[in-house]
Design an enzyme around this catalytic site. Sequence first.
Site, PDB file in Angstrom:
ATOM      1  N   CYS A 194      -5.576  -2.436  36.927  1.00 19.71           N
ATOM      2  CA  CYS A 194      -6.874  -2.729  37.540  1.00 19.71           C
ATOM      3  C   CYS A 194      -7.708  -1.474  37.775  1.00 19.71           C
ATOM      4  O   CYS A 194      -8.932  -1.516  37.716  1.00 19.71           O
ATOM      5  CB  CYS A 194      -6.671  -3.471  38.860  1.00 19.71           C
ATOM      6  SG  CYS A 194      -5.504  -2.672  39.974  1.00 19.71           S
TER       7      CYS A 194
ATOM      8  N   HIS B 198     -12.408  -1.956  43.310  1.00 23.57           N
ATOM      9  CA  HIS B 198     -11.980  -0.571  43.077  1.00 23.57           C
ATOM     10  C   HIS B 198     -13.195   0.241  42.639  1.00 23.57           C
ATOM     11  O   HIS B 198     -13.884  -0.119  41.675  1.00 23.57           O
ATOM     12  CB  HIS B 198     -10.922  -0.499  41.964  1.00 23.57           C
ATOM     13  CG  HIS B 198      -9.567  -1.002  42.367  1.00 23.57           C
ATOM     14  ND1 HIS B 198      -9.258  -1.415  43.645  1.00 23.57           N
ATOM     15  CD2 HIS B 198      -8.417  -1.145  41.639  1.00 23.57           C
ATOM     16  CE1 HIS B 198      -7.969  -1.787  43.687  1.00 23.57           C
ATOM     17  NE2 HIS B 198      -7.455  -1.640  42.481  1.00 23.57           N
TER      18      HIS B 198
END
Length: 361
Positions: free
Chosen positions: A158, A251
């Site tokens: 990710c 993120h």
Amino acid sequence: MEKKLRVGVLGATGMVGQRFISLLENHPWYEVVTVAASPRSAGKTYEEAVGGRWKMTTPMPEAVKKLVVMNVNEVEKVAASVDFVFSAVDMSKDEIKAIEEAYAKTETPVVSNNSAHRWTPDVPMVVPEINPEHFKVIEFQKKRLGTQKGFIAVKPNCSIQSYAPVLTAWKEFEPYEVVATTYQAISGAGKTFKDWPEMVENIIPYIGGEEEKSEQEPLRLWGEIKDGVIVKAQEPVITCQCIRVPVLNGHTAAVFVKFRKKPTKEELIDRMVNFRGLPQELKLPSAPAQFIQYLEEDNRPQVTLDVDFEHGMGISVGRLREDTVYDYKFVGLSHNTVRGAAGGAVLCAELLTAQGYIQAK
């Protein structure tokens, strides 16, 4: 698609498994018919097995509540009920490798969110907009496994989604050195603030194994197939620090880049916003119409404003400017459990289906 393909979710009770369940609700091609998890959940309804641990902001889909959870270790039994599976099992790396191969050998394609097979030489690790051609290695993998239809495909970590697509869009300018610092949400660890109260108002400057993944996995995306295996690219060289921050989803990456062919800022923005891939051409159900957006405001991208861009499947970039040491720097943001996990795997499955790798049994 005349009839929806039957889908199983392995590790369905965990956070990524729950994300798969929520993303697949009302999917035009797929229907979740089987949920599998550890023996302690087996035999309960999905609603009972998850209990108070449903971590999504949307309600649990009605269609899965009464499904009886199967034992993920009963491979033949689970495989017999589905056309393919998504894997989000929580086991050791060796156990994951073994169980995903076991499913593949039942002629059941496995599209995995796990890291266990990301460096298996004949397993494609794909971001569909970046390296769809890597799916061709599946034919070599099938020979090794002795299968006709069964195989494993994975999506990458990710943390790289907020900068690897951007660097791909800039390939013609030959980026050769990259410094990235990622600021990673707690859902990446499968947690909420309720589970992890010590993360409130806190930063932890370490995420086990994450820096190596962030530095190496983009190189595999940019690699090529040689002699039936994927050989990673050598450049750009990436060095990374990964920091856990008190954010639930999203993120963020602060990135510095050196280019061999120095572009203008306008050229870089143009390449980003016009970057398209096979998912956009084929108009796959989960594909974002706009893969990368550029935000001109000095204070963007922000998690609260931008993490859900294109239903969490798009990348948001801002603060692109020249640097005094490197050529350019920018800030990128991606949704870590949608584009970075379950959503990225669903998009992989859609492309595999469109290309005929996944079919009804």
